[in-house]
Design a protein around this motif. Structure first.
Motif, PDB file in Angstrom:
ATOM      1  N   ARG A 177       1.438  -1.366  -0.288  1.00  0.00           N
ATOM      2  CA  ARG A 177       0.139   0.074  -0.146  1.00  0.00           C
ATOM      3  C   ARG A 177       0.885   1.172  -0.084  1.00  0.00           C
ATOM      4  O   ARG A 177       0.565   2.834   0.142  1.00  0.00           O
ATOM      5  CB  ARG A 177      -0.584   0.033   1.083  1.00  0.00           C
ATOM      6  N   ILE A 178       2.213   1.139   0.417  1.00  0.00           N
ATOM      7  CA  ILE A 178       2.796   1.868   0.002  1.00  0.00           C
ATOM      8  C   ILE A 178       3.590   2.522  -1.881  1.00  0.00           C
ATOM      9  O   ILE A 178       4.250   1.274  -1.868  1.00  0.00           O
ATOM     10  CB  ILE A 178       4.069   2.341   0.763  1.00  0.00           C
ATOM     11  N   GLU A 179       2.740   3.390  -1.918  1.00  0.00           N
ATOM     12  CA  GLU A 179       3.180   3.280  -3.631  1.00  0.00           C
ATOM     13  C   GLU A 179       4.062   3.785  -4.319  1.00  0.00           C
ATOM     14  O   GLU A 179       5.014   3.719  -5.383  1.00  0.00           O
ATOM     15  CB  GLU A 179       2.068   3.738  -4.498  1.00  0.00           C
ATOM     16  N   SER A 180       5.046   5.178  -3.068  1.00  0.00           N
ATOM     17  CA  SER A 180       5.884   5.925  -3.898  1.00  0.00           C
ATOM     18  C   SER A 180       7.549   4.618  -3.470  1.00  0.00           C
ATOM     19  O   SER A 180       7.486   4.539  -2.691  1.00  0.00           O
ATOM     20  CB  SER A 180       6.031   7.279  -2.847  1.00  0.00           C
ATOM     21  N   GLU A 181       8.154   4.717  -4.579  1.00  0.00           N
ATOM     22  CA  GLU A 181       9.211   3.531  -4.673  1.00  0.00           C
ATOM     23  C   GLU A 181      10.222   4.591  -4.357  1.00  0.00           C
ATOM     24  O   GLU A 181      10.811   3.687  -3.132  1.00  0.00           O
ATOM     25  CB  GLU A 181       9.213   3.819  -6.563  1.00  0.00           C
ATOM     26  N   LYS A 182      10.086   5.813  -3.797  1.00  0.00           N
ATOM     27  CA  LYS A 182      11.434   6.786  -2.781  1.00  0.00           C
ATOM     28  C   LYS A 182      10.966   6.404  -1.967  1.00  0.00           C
ATOM     29  O   LYS A 182      12.000   5.800  -1.292  1.00  0.00           O
ATOM     30  CB  LYS A 182      11.421   8.322  -3.190  1.00  0.00           C
ATOM     31  N   GLU A 183      10.089   6.221  -1.249  1.00  0.00           N
ATOM     32  CA  GLU A 183       9.780   6.002   0.266  1.00  0.00           C
ATOM     33  C   GLU A 183       9.545   4.666   0.335  1.00  0.00           C
ATOM     34  O   GLU A 183      10.472   4.616   1.315  1.00  0.00           O
ATOM     35  CB  GLU A 183       7.807   6.812   0.546  1.00  0.00           C
TER      36      GLU A 183
END
Length: 489
Positions: A144-150
């Motif tokens: 559910r954490i979509e940001s690749e950077k995060e």
């Protein structure tokens, strides 16, 4: 959409209601005498190994032996060679465990109905941001954490906390968390695991090594990341405990906590108490005049949609389509509210237009997107039914609040007065053949007695002529409709 939590606490029971937009969406109930055990860790003993089922039964001190499948057993040094651990596949249960063996297990499913608890040896310990996996060496990240950077940032930070004791899964709530918060979580989980290991060597078999948090604390932990606006608690003792818990683990929720001191019960707000009662009914009315019929069985749950009093404004196909679309919202809410799981079959009203069928499926998917429990929709079958599944980890609200009806013996119906009348007449005939009696007295419920002396009096008279003996009917007010006794005089 923002949500509000209402927490009602009594000495014997804790109830949590989730309100969205002023409407009850979820209710969680935990009774002290029957606390859920999902997440608990036990030191148990293998009581039976079943090679044919690739499973074992484990005694963990509960009324029913718990179930452990071969696929839920992670490799251990005593049963799997070192070079096999990296490419572990499900092996014969007899090679993994043996009868009488002590084993540390975690509950993944509460006992449901006649089934015992479901176990795993793959231990996990959840906290605010992380899930600790003893024995693992990698870091996983919630999808559910979509940001690749995060995702990469979190993975890089948490990787430093992995050691020979275990690895971590990064939860959705960790998005945006700083290094200090993640470090505190990791240290807490490692300390907890060391404590569990100490108990493992200290305690005897059939001991609880770790007990999951109580309902109120667990809900706050699991609802991190949800757009909560207020959390009201009607118990000062629990309020203070939650204050301390949120201050240490969920500081962003501390300011939302309120002690409810209103004059009326907290569950009278938003009509919560009445909504819970309505969730036990088979019929669910739709605003348009249509309705749902929900039946929960051992194997599956079925949902039937009907137009009812809704006649529409244009044509029949549009009326059916609009009813089905409205029903998708109600179905999604009822699944959450009633906590229905397993296989779910939905019988939408037949639609002739393929576009309408696809739009109904899309509407159902959108409505279920709000559900925190995993769901899977398989689409329409050849019979026009929608098959779907919803993950089940605890009892439905009906199973928590209700038990089988003693009158109908859980059939959902009772024998008609006419049927019971004929049963009495047959019983009198049977007893007359077996025993020598002068006359008979039949004791029955008032409704049955009235029928035997009224509408069925001709049948009774024919019986008296047939056996050549008198039969007297006696009404018993305390008898249920199916209950009767035949007494010889």
């Amino acid at each position: 959409m923002s949500a509000e939590l209402l927490i009602n606490v009594t000495p014997s029971e804790t109830r949590v209601a989730m309100i969205e937009g002023g409407i009850l969406q979820e209710v969680h109930i935990e009774r002290e005498a029957k606390r859920g055990i999902v997440g608990n860790i036990y030191k148990g003993k293998v009581s039976r190994v079943l090679p044919g089922m690739q499973a074992a039964f484990v005694d963990i001190g509960l009324e029913k032996a718990a179930f452990l499948h071969a696929s839920d057993i992670v490799p251990h040094t005593e049963c799997v060679a070192e070079n096999e651990k990296k490419q572990f596949q499900v092996r014969d249960i007899s090679e993994l465990v043996r009868q009488g063996q002590d084993i540390v297990v975690q509950v993944v499913k509460d006992p449901l109905g006649t089934k015992g608890a479901r176990l795993t040896t793959d231990i996990t310990l959840p906290s605010r941001y992380l899930v600790f996996m003893p024995g693992a060496s990698h870091v996983g990240v919630s999808q559910r954490i979509e940001s690749e950077k995060e995702r990469n940032r979190l993975k890089r930070v948490v990787a430093d906390y992995c050691d020979e004791n275990g690895g971590f899964i990064i939860r959705t709530a960790a998005e945006g968390a700083n290094e200090t918060e993640l470090a505190q979580d990791a240290q807490f989980l490692k300390r907890l695991w060391l404590k569990i290991n100490e108990r493992r060597t200290k305690y005897k078999t059939r001991s609880t090594l770790y007990g999951e948090l109580g309902l109120a604390h667990r809900i706050l932990r699991d609802f991190v990341g949800t757009e909560l606006t207020r959390i009201q608690v009607d118990s000062r003792l629990v309020y203070e405990s939650l204050k301390e818990f949120t201050r240490e683990f969920v500081p962003e929720l501390e300011c939302l906590l309120e002690l409810y001191e209103g004059d009326k019960p907290i569950f009278d707000m938003y009509d919560t108490e009445n909504e819970i009662q309505r969730s036990l009914e088979r019929k669910v009315n739709l605003k348009s005049g249509g309705y749902l019929i929900i039946d929960q069985t051992e194997a599956m749950t079925t949902v039937d949609i009907n137009t009812g009093a809704f006649v529409g404004r244009r044509n029949l196909e549009d009326t059916i389509f609009n009813t089905n679309v409205e029903a998708t919202q109600a179905i999604a809410r009822q699944l959450r509210l009633r906590n229905l799981g397993g296989i779910i079959i939905i019988d939408f009203i037949d639609m002739m237009v393929e576009e309408h069928r696809q739009r109904v499926l899309t509407s159902l998917e959108a409505a279920l997107a709000k559900d925190r429990v995993k769901t899977n929709i398989n689409g329409f079958t050849q019979l026009g039914l929608v098959e779907m599944t919803r993950k089940r980890t605890r009892e439905s609200i009906e199973h928590v609040l209700c038990s089988g009806c003693p009158t109908c013996e859980s059939r959902g119906s009772v024998k008609t007065v006419e049927t019971v009348c004929y049963e009495i007449l047959r019983e009198i005939t049977r007893v007359n053949r077996a025993y020598d009696a002068d006359k008979f007295v039949a004791y029955a419920s008032p409704a049955v007695a009235e029928a035997l002396e009224g509408d069925e009096s001709h049948a009774l008279a024919e019986l008296e002529v047939f056996i050549g003996k008198q039969v007297r009917i006696q009404a018993e007010p305390l008898y249920i409709q199916e209950q009767f006794d035949v007494v010889m005089m």
